[in-house]
Scaffold this motif. Structure first.
Motif, PDB file in Angstrom:
ATOM      1  N   GLY A 287       0.779  -1.234   0.000  1.00 12.93           N
ATOM      2  CA  GLY A 287       0.000   0.000   0.000  1.00 12.93           C
ATOM      3  C   GLY A 287       0.805   1.274   0.000  1.00 12.93           C
ATOM      4  N   GLN A 288       2.145   1.185   0.043  1.00 11.35           N
ATOM      5  CA  GLN A 288       2.980   2.378   0.090  1.00 11.35           C
ATOM      6  C   GLN A 288       3.236   2.917  -1.321  1.00 11.35           C
ATOM      7  OE1 GLN A 288       3.791   3.716   2.964  1.00 11.35           O
ATOM      8  NE2 GLN A 288       3.139   2.024   4.263  1.00 11.35           N
ATOM      9  N   THR A 289       3.663   4.167  -1.370  1.00  9.24           N
ATOM     10  CA  THR A 289       4.086   4.789  -2.617  1.00  9.24           C
ATOM     11  C   THR A 289       5.586   5.035  -2.528  1.00  9.24           C
ATOM     12  OG1 THR A 289       1.961   5.863  -3.006  1.00  9.24           O
ATOM     13  CG2 THR A 289       3.875   6.797  -4.116  1.00  9.24           C
ATOM     14  N   ALA A 290       6.336   4.413  -3.428  1.00  6.88           N
ATOM     15  CA  ALA A 290       7.794   4.463  -3.372  1.00  6.88           C
ATOM     16  C   ALA A 290       8.355   5.225  -4.567  1.00  6.88           C
ATOM     17  CB  ALA A 290       8.371   3.055  -3.346  1.00  6.88           C
ATOM     18  N   LEU A 291       9.562   5.735  -4.377  1.00  6.97           N
ATOM     19  CA  LEU A 291      10.331   6.298  -5.477  1.00  6.97           C
ATOM     20  C   LEU A 291      11.725   5.695  -5.428  1.00  6.97           C
ATOM     21  CD1 LEU A 291      10.443   9.801  -6.980  1.00  6.97           C
ATOM     22  CD2 LEU A 291      12.608   8.783  -6.242  1.00  6.97           C
ATOM     23  N   VAL A 292      12.195   5.204  -6.572  1.00  8.28           N
ATOM     24  CA  VAL A 292      13.499   4.541  -6.672  1.00  8.28           C
ATOM     25  C   VAL A 292      14.348   5.291  -7.690  1.00  8.28           C
ATOM     26  CG1 VAL A 292      14.720   2.396  -7.190  1.00  8.28           C
ATOM     27  CG2 VAL A 292      12.428   2.312  -6.151  1.00  8.28           C
ATOM     28  N   THR A 293      15.551   5.691  -7.283  1.00  7.92           N
ATOM     29  CA  THR A 293      16.466   6.319  -8.233  1.00  7.92           C
ATOM     30  C   THR A 293      17.330   5.250  -8.900  1.00  7.92           C
ATOM     31  OG1 THR A 293      18.286   6.702  -6.657  1.00  7.92           O
ATOM     32  CG2 THR A 293      16.542   8.376  -6.770  1.00  7.92           C
TER      33      THR A 293
ATOM     34  N   ARG B 225      18.136  -0.184 -14.290  1.00  3.48           N
ATOM     35  CA  ARG B 225      18.918  -1.418 -14.372  1.00  3.48           C
ATOM     36  C   ARG B 225      19.405  -1.823 -12.976  1.00  3.48           C
ATOM     37  NH1 ARG B 225      24.765   0.504 -16.963  1.00  3.48           N
ATOM     38  NH2 ARG B 225      25.281   2.027 -15.342  1.00  3.48           N
ATOM     39  N   GLY B 226      20.034  -2.985 -12.922  1.00  4.55           N
ATOM     40  CA  GLY B 226      20.728  -3.427 -11.723  1.00  4.55           C
ATOM     41  C   GLY B 226      19.865  -3.475 -10.476  1.00  4.55           C
ATOM     42  N   ILE B 227      20.447  -3.038  -9.372  1.00  3.33           N
ATOM     43  CA  ILE B 227      19.778  -3.104  -8.075  1.00  3.33           C
ATOM     44  C   ILE B 227      18.538  -2.216  -8.052  1.00  3.33           C
ATOM     45  CG2 ILE B 227      20.029  -2.533  -5.621  1.00  3.33           C
ATOM     46  CD1 ILE B 227      22.980  -3.427  -5.910  1.00  3.33           C
ATOM     47  N   GLY B 228      18.585  -1.071  -8.710  1.00  4.35           N
ATOM     48  CA  GLY B 228      17.423  -0.185  -8.729  1.00  4.35           C
ATOM     49  C   GLY B 228      16.224  -0.850  -9.375  1.00  4.35           C
ATOM     50  N   ARG B 229      16.451  -1.498 -10.501  1.00  3.68           N
ATOM     51  CA  ARG B 229      15.353  -2.208 -11.176  1.00  3.68           C
ATOM     52  C   ARG B 229      14.799  -3.313 -10.283  1.00  3.68           C
ATOM     53  NH1 ARG B 229      14.371  -6.575 -14.611  1.00  3.68           N
ATOM     54  NH2 ARG B 229      12.840  -6.138 -16.265  1.00  3.68           N
ATOM     55  N   GLN B 230      15.673  -4.003  -9.562  1.00  2.16           N
ATOM     56  CA  GLN B 230      15.216  -5.067  -8.664  1.00  2.16           C
ATOM     57  C   GLN B 230      14.415  -4.505  -7.498  1.00  2.16           C
ATOM     58  OE1 GLN B 230      15.310  -8.201  -9.453  1.00  2.16           O
ATOM     59  NE2 GLN B 230      16.456  -7.717 -11.322  1.00  2.16           N
ATOM     60  N   PHE B 231      14.761  -3.310  -7.030  1.00  2.00           N
ATOM     61  CA  PHE B 231      13.953  -2.673  -5.983  1.00  2.00           C
ATOM     62  C   PHE B 231      12.538  -2.403  -6.495  1.00  2.00           C
ATOM     63  CE2 PHE B 231      17.387  -1.640  -2.967  1.00  2.00           C
ATOM     64  CZ  PHE B 231      16.685  -1.681  -1.780  1.00  2.00           C
ATOM     65  N   VAL B 232      12.438  -1.907  -7.721  1.00  2.00           N
ATOM     66  CA  VAL B 232      11.112  -1.647  -8.290  1.00  2.00           C
ATOM     67  C   VAL B 232      10.299  -2.944  -8.329  1.00  2.00           C
ATOM     68  CG1 VAL B 232       9.860  -0.948 -10.361  1.00  2.00           C
ATOM     69  CG2 VAL B 232      11.886   0.331  -9.634  1.00  2.00           C
ATOM     70  N   LEU B 233      10.891  -4.008  -8.840  1.00  2.00           N
ATOM     71  CA  LEU B 233      10.183  -5.287  -8.962  1.00  2.00           C
ATOM     72  C   LEU B 233       9.784  -5.841  -7.601  1.00  2.00           C
ATOM     73  CD1 LEU B 233      12.381  -6.962 -11.734  1.00  2.00           C
ATOM     74  CD2 LEU B 233      10.098  -5.962 -12.003  1.00  2.00           C
ATOM     75  N   GLU B 234      10.687  -5.740  -6.625  1.00  3.70           N
ATOM     76  CA  GLU B 234      10.396  -6.282  -5.294  1.00  3.70           C
ATOM     77  C   GLU B 234       9.298  -5.484  -4.599  1.00  3.70           C
ATOM     78  OE1 GLU B 234      10.835  -9.209  -2.361  1.00  3.70           O
ATOM     79  OE2 GLU B 234      11.737  -9.102  -4.359  1.00  3.70           O
ATOM     80  N   LEU B 235       9.332  -4.172  -4.743  1.00  4.90           N
ATOM     81  CA  LEU B 235       8.277  -3.338  -4.162  1.00  4.90           C
ATOM     82  C   LEU B 235       6.921  -3.686  -4.761  1.00  4.90           C
ATOM     83  CD1 LEU B 235      10.284  -0.015  -4.104  1.00  4.90           C
ATOM     84  CD2 LEU B 235       9.178  -1.007  -2.086  1.00  4.90           C
ATOM     85  N   LEU B 236       6.887  -3.897  -6.059  1.00  4.47           N
ATOM     86  CA  LEU B 236       5.637  -4.283  -6.709  1.00  4.47           C
ATOM     87  C   LEU B 236       5.165  -5.647  -6.214  1.00  4.47           C
ATOM     88  CD1 LEU B 236       6.469  -3.164 -10.359  1.00  4.47           C
ATOM     89  CD2 LEU B 236       4.897  -2.028  -8.779  1.00  4.47           C
ATOM     90  N   ASP B 237       6.101  -6.597  -6.097  1.00  2.00           N
ATOM     91  CA  ASP B 237       5.750  -7.939  -5.619  1.00  2.00           C
ATOM     92  C   ASP B 237       5.187  -7.903  -4.205  1.00  2.00           C
ATOM     93  OD1 ASP B 237       6.509  -9.118  -7.973  1.00  2.00           O
ATOM     94  OD2 ASP B 237       8.437  -9.854  -7.250  1.00  2.00           O
TER      95      ASP B 237
ATOM     96  N   GLY C 276       3.368  -5.535  -2.954  1.00  2.00           N
ATOM     97  CA  GLY C 276       2.090  -4.841  -2.863  1.00  2.00           C
ATOM     98  C   GLY C 276       2.135  -3.345  -2.799  1.00  2.00           C
ATOM     99  N   ALA C 277       3.243  -2.734  -3.252  1.00  2.00           N
ATOM    100  CA  ALA C 277       3.273  -1.270  -3.292  1.00  2.00           C
ATOM    101  C   ALA C 277       2.144  -0.752  -4.172  1.00  2.00           C
ATOM    102  CB  ALA C 277       4.616  -0.782  -3.819  1.00  2.00           C
TER     103      ALA C 277
ATOM    104  N   VAL D 208       8.091   6.050   0.657  1.00  2.00           N
ATOM    105  CA  VAL D 208       9.349   5.295   0.722  1.00  2.00           C
ATOM    106  C   VAL D 208      10.265   5.801  -0.382  1.00  2.00           C
ATOM    107  CG1 VAL D 208      10.473   3.046   0.597  1.00  2.00           C
ATOM    108  CG2 VAL D 208       8.188   3.227   1.594  1.00  2.00           C
ATOM    109  N   LEU D 209      11.445   6.265  -0.007  1.00  2.00           N
ATOM    110  CA  LEU D 209      12.431   6.766  -0.960  1.00  2.00           C
ATOM    111  C   LEU D 209      13.632   5.829  -0.970  1.00  2.00           C
ATOM    112  CD1 LEU D 209      13.780   8.957  -2.782  1.00  2.00           C
ATOM    113  CD2 LEU D 209      14.514  10.079  -0.646  1.00  2.00           C
ATOM    114  N   VAL D 210      13.974   5.294  -2.145  1.00  2.00           N
ATOM    115  CA  VAL D 210      15.134   4.413  -2.283  1.00  2.00           C
ATOM    116  C   VAL D 210      16.188   5.138  -3.105  1.00  2.00           C
ATOM    117  CG1 VAL D 210      16.010   2.195  -3.090  1.00  2.00           C
ATOM    118  CG2 VAL D 210      13.685   2.351  -2.159  1.00  2.00           C
ATOM    119  N   ASN D 211      17.289   5.516  -2.452  1.00  2.00           N
ATOM    120  CA  ASN D 211      18.406   6.174  -3.126  1.00  2.00           C
ATOM    121  C   ASN D 211      19.398   5.118  -3.583  1.00  2.00           C
ATOM    122  OD1 ASN D 211      17.827   9.053  -2.883  1.00  2.00           O
ATOM    123  ND2 ASN D 211      18.012   8.720  -0.674  1.00  2.00           N
ATOM    124  N   ASN D 212      19.297   4.756  -4.838  1.00  2.15           N
ATOM    125  CA  ASN D 212      20.131   3.698  -5.391  1.00  2.15           C
ATOM    126  C   ASN D 212      21.090   4.191  -6.470  1.00  2.15           C
ATOM    127  OD1 ASN D 212      20.716   0.830  -6.556  1.00  2.15           O
ATOM    128  ND2 ASN D 212      19.776   1.956  -8.247  1.00  2.15           N
ATOM    129  N   ALA D 213      20.748   5.241  -7.183  1.00  3.82           N
ATOM    130  CA  ALA D 213      21.540   5.677  -8.342  1.00  3.82           C
ATOM    131  C   ALA D 213      22.978   5.974  -7.951  1.00  3.82           C
ATOM    132  CB  ALA D 213      20.899   6.911  -8.973  1.00  3.82           C
TER     133      ALA D 213
END
Length: 240
Positions: free
Chosen positions: A5-11, A15-27, A29-30, A75-80
């Motif tokens: 139910g959260q709203t996240a932003l991933v930098t 690709r790489g770890i950032g893309r995996q964060f997006v996929l995991e957050l979606l999995d 239930g974001a 949720v803010l994910v600083n990955n870039a």
């Protein structure tokens, strides 16, 4: 902090770890994920909950525009990040500066832009993807290590500053993951999917620091001892 139910932003979400964060957050239930990159058209995650935004850590205007567009982030994910390969003594100083501008000043700029957003939405969480190189230096990684060490210390500082607005700040540290950035590294690499999994599991438990792999745990344990044997070991392991 549970991603459901959260709203996240991933930098660095292209690709790489950032893309995996997006996929995991979606999995997990974001409700929505803002996937950001310098070139957002390169983000290939196909999900109606994904909103692509341009965000370049070296372009403050793009950071401000992303924050204005994503006022519901919790949720803010600083990955870039980048790896310039610059040394400190004889390397190109412009590349040394670029490493610091990206990992320290750029990440701090994103945090400063989104901290009021998180505060207005009840606090939320910030996840900073760091590195074992925050705690040691390998040959050829001088600029990167200095930048990551600064980012690690900054993570601890903003955690204290944002506690009053109920924002959790988590540092995630790992050795090498099997991504494009580490393509030239011939050592052990972890699955990049392990990074968001360990991070989000720990976030749900309220943990503020995540050591993802055994390599990073070994580096952290070495900090309490004499650095000479540790660096002798590292030199032998890396063949430097």
């Amino acid at each position: 902090m549970n991603p459901t139910g959260q709203t996240a932003l991933v930098t660095g979400a292209n690709r790489g770890i950032g893309r995996q964060f997006v996929l995991e957050l979606l999995d997990r239930g974001a409700a929505k994920v803002y996937a950001t990159a310098r070139h957002p058209d390169a983000i290939d995650v196909d999900d109606p909950r994904v909103i692509r935004l341009r965000l370049d850590l070296l372009d403050p205007d793009s950071v401000a525009a992303a924050a204005a567009a994503a006022q519901d982030v919790t949720v803010l994910v600083n990955n870039a990040g980048i790896s310039t390969g610059a040394g400190l003594v004889t390397g190109d100083l412009a590349e040394v500066s670029r490493a610091l501008d990206t990992h320290f000043w750029g990440t701090l700029g994103v945090i400063r832009a989104f901290a009021p957003v998180l505060g207005a939405n009840g606090g939320g969480a910030i996840v900073n993807v760091l590195s074992a190189l925050s705690w040691f230096v390998a040959p050829g990684a001088g600029a990167y290590s200095v930048a990551k060490a600064a980012e690690w210390s900054m993570t601890n500082a903003v955690r204290l500053e944002l506690a009053a607005q109920h924002t959790v700040v988590q540092g995630v540290l790992l050795g090498s993951a099997d991504t494009d950035m580490s393509a030239g590294y011939d050592g052990p690499k972890i699955d990049p999917r392990d990074v968001p999994r360990r991070s989000l599991d720990a976030l749900a438990e309220g943990k503020i620091e995540v050591v993802v792999d055994d390599w990073t745990a070994m580096v952290k344990a070495s900090l309490a001892g004499d650095p000479a044997p540790f660096y002798a070991q590292i030199t032998a392991m890396l063949g430097a």
